[in-house]
Enzyme design. Structure first.
Site, PDB file in Angstrom:
ATOM      1  N   LYS A 160      36.470  39.887  15.440  1.00 34.53           N
ATOM      2  CA  LYS A 160      36.305  41.003  14.507  1.00 34.53           C
ATOM      3  C   LYS A 160      35.366  40.608  13.356  1.00 34.53           C
ATOM      4  O   LYS A 160      35.159  39.413  13.109  1.00 34.53           O
ATOM      5  CB  LYS A 160      37.668  41.443  13.971  1.00 34.53           C
ATOM      6  CG  LYS A 160      38.407  40.367  13.166  1.00 34.53           C
ATOM      7  CD  LYS A 160      39.870  40.742  12.936  1.00 34.53           C
ATOM      8  CE  LYS A 160      40.584  39.670  12.122  1.00 34.53           C
ATOM      9  NZ  LYS A 160      42.050  39.921  12.075  1.00 34.53           N
ATOM     10  N   TYR A 187      23.427  35.029 -17.082  1.00 36.81           N
ATOM     11  CA  TYR A 187      23.872  36.277 -17.700  1.00 36.81           C
ATOM     12  C   TYR A 187      24.963  36.030 -18.731  1.00 36.81           C
ATOM     13  O   TYR A 187      25.881  35.242 -18.511  1.00 36.81           O
ATOM     14  CB  TYR A 187      24.403  37.238 -16.630  1.00 36.81           C
ATOM     15  CG  TYR A 187      23.311  37.989 -15.902  1.00 36.81           C
ATOM     16  CD1 TYR A 187      22.417  38.799 -16.585  1.00 36.81           C
ATOM     17  CD2 TYR A 187      23.179  37.871 -14.525  1.00 36.81           C
ATOM     18  CE1 TYR A 187      21.416  39.483 -15.911  1.00 36.81           C
ATOM     19  CE2 TYR A 187      22.188  38.555 -13.832  1.00 36.81           C
ATOM     20  CZ  TYR A 187      21.303  39.367 -14.540  1.00 36.81           C
ATOM     21  OH  TYR A 187      20.323  40.040 -13.878  1.00 36.81           O
TER      22      TYR A 187
HETATM   23  C1  LIG Z   1      42.716  38.705  12.400  1.00 33.00           C
HETATM   24  C2  LIG Z   1      43.826  38.655  13.383  1.00 33.00           C
HETATM   25  C3  LIG Z   1      44.052  37.513  14.161  1.00 33.00           C
HETATM   26  C4  LIG Z   1      43.322  36.214  13.925  1.00 33.00           C
HETATM   27  O1  LIG Z   1      43.842  35.633  12.751  1.00 33.00           O
HETATM   28  P1  LIG Z   1      43.400  34.166  12.264  1.00 33.00           P
HETATM   29  O2  LIG Z   1      44.310  33.880  11.140  1.00 33.00           O
HETATM   30  O3  LIG Z   1      41.973  34.282  11.842  1.00 33.00           O
HETATM   31  O4  LIG Z   1      43.553  33.261  13.421  1.00 33.00           O
HETATM   32  C5  LIG Z   1      45.001  37.578  15.153  1.00 33.00           C
HETATM   33  N1  LIG Z   1      45.735  38.718  15.351  1.00 33.00           N
HETATM   34  C6  LIG Z   1      45.569  39.833  14.590  1.00 33.00           C
HETATM   35  C7  LIG Z   1      46.406  41.009  14.848  1.00 33.00           C
HETATM   36  C8  LIG Z   1      44.620  39.825  13.573  1.00 33.00           C
HETATM   37  O5  LIG Z   1      44.470  40.913  12.812  1.00 33.00           O
END
Ligand SMILES: *Cc1c(COP(=O)(O)O)cnc(C)c1O
Length: 377
Positions: free
Chosen positions: A51, A272
């Site tokens: 993702k 800044y």
């Molecule tokens: C993002 C996610 C993962 C992976 O999580 P990590 O902590 O990056 O390993 C696995 N399952 C679900 C449902 C997620 O949303």
């Protein structure tokens, strides 16, 4: 390592591509991380969570490499990510959409052979209706909420879901799943609570296999593994568990060009709002990366970059496109216009930078900008 030679080679390719920074993704390290996690959970299979463009590293490149290592299960969050990834992977790779489908996307999802994660009774009924109208069975994964209160079928809807599945045979449930809220904290009582709840779900749906562990969950032991582990951050080199040595290999390296150097007297204001005032004569360099490139503004007057292993503190506020560093620790003339400094690499991990910024590694990786020249090794 001769940093000078490495740095001039890096500089040349950055200039060749017109970029002023160099983001290197080590696909061999990614593969080794995948193999390592696979070995820990075997015979449980290992999926890849890709993702958010594989946490910013490039979902196409990452997914193809992991497919080559034997991965056949790929999780995205949004349906649009699945649509983009689908043509990049062979047909025997399955893409799962964690957030499920918004209504109106069902036919496109079915046509594309993409598998929705069903998070509610409504979504299950909708998917069944799509199956009936297409006159074929459709695959799905059921996600149950075991105590995170984020996504998934709540406990009070479980019996209605079971009744629906008994009454209609139009959905092919591939497995059931849940997500851990505190897997990175091995000592958290929430892990055992969620495991107990998942076991209750499994006894109510005994015909289905279970997927449970994310990266942290893999290191909580075999009880959490189920049939399919779903690591994300650990694949990309982030620490899966807090407070212990990171067993994963770094995957990302970020080198950024110096675009100006100067020497200022005591009392000079830097950046800044002039929040940083020099305490003595100071040599400064401005590098070509700011918050628009993923160097968080919370690094203002905190954290550092490195050159040949020497720590160079960030001074003043991080700007949109540039950041100023104190290079007084280096010999005079060591850095000049066009020199490359290490933001992420041998001396600073993504977890180090995240800690200094008051963030988590996930935020650093997913924010890394697109103005750097990206190289896949
Ligand atoms: C993002 C996610 C993962 C992976 O999580 P990590 O902590 O990056 O390993 C696995 N399952 C679900 C449902 C997620 O949303």
């Amino acid at each position: 390592m001769d940093g000078g030679i490495v740095n001039s080679r890096v500089l040349k390719s950055a200039i060749d591509s017109g970029a002023c920074g160099y983001l290197t993704v080590d696909l061999a390290a990614l593969s080794r991380n995948y193999d390592k996690l696979s070995a820990i959970v075997a015979p449980t299979k290992t999926a890849a969570v890709v993702k958010a463009d594989s946490y910013g590293l490039g979902a196409d490149q990452v997914s193809k490499v992991l497919y080559g290592r034997g991965c056949r299960h790929f999780f995205v969050a949004h349906f649009i990510e699945a649509l983009r990834l689908r043509p990049q992977l062979p047909g025997d790779a399955t893409i799962f959409v964690l957030n499920g489908l918004l209504s109106g996307n069902e036919a496109t999802c079915a046509d594309g052979g993409i598998v929705p994660v069903i998070n509610s009774l409504d979504q299950l009924q909708q998917w069944s209706q799509t199956a009936r109208s297409l006159q074929r069975r459709l695959p799905a994964v059921l996600q149950f909420d075991t105590g995170m209160s984020r996504l998934g079928i709540p406990p009070e809807d479980r019996s209605a879901v079971a009744t629906h599945l008994q009454a209609s045979d139009d959905i092919d449930i591939l497995f059931i799943m849940s997500h851990l809220a505190s897997a990175d904290e091995a000592s958290s009582g929430q892990n055992a609570d969620q495991l107990a709840e998942m076991r209750r779900v499994a006894t109510e749906f005994p015909q289905y296999d279970v997927s449970f562990a994310n990266s942290g969950g893999i290191f909580l032991g075999g009880d959490f593994h189920g049939v399919l582990a779903r690591p994300g951050i650990a694949l990309y080199g982030g620490a899966p568990t807090g407070g212990v040595a990171n067993p994963m290999e770094a995957v990302v390296r970020l080198d950024v060009a110096v675009v100006q150097t100067r020497t200022v007297p005591e009392g000079a204001r830097v950046g800044y709002a002039g929040v940083h005032v020099t305490k003595g004569r100071t040599r400064l360099a401005t590098i070509a990366a700011g918050y628009a490139d993923g160097l968080p503004r919370s690094l203002s007057d905190r954290g550092a970059v490195y050159y040949n292993g020497v720590r160079l503190p960030i001074v003043g506020r991080v700007s949109m496109d540039s950041t100023t560093i104190d290079i007084s620790a280096l010999p005079e003339g060591a850095l000049s216009f066009g020199s490359m400094v290490e933001v992420l690499g041998d001396h600073q991990t993504v977890d180090d930078l995240a800690r200094d910024a008051g963030l988590i590694s996930y935020e650093i990786l997913t924010s890394l900008g697109h103005r750097f020249h990206r190289q896949y090794r």
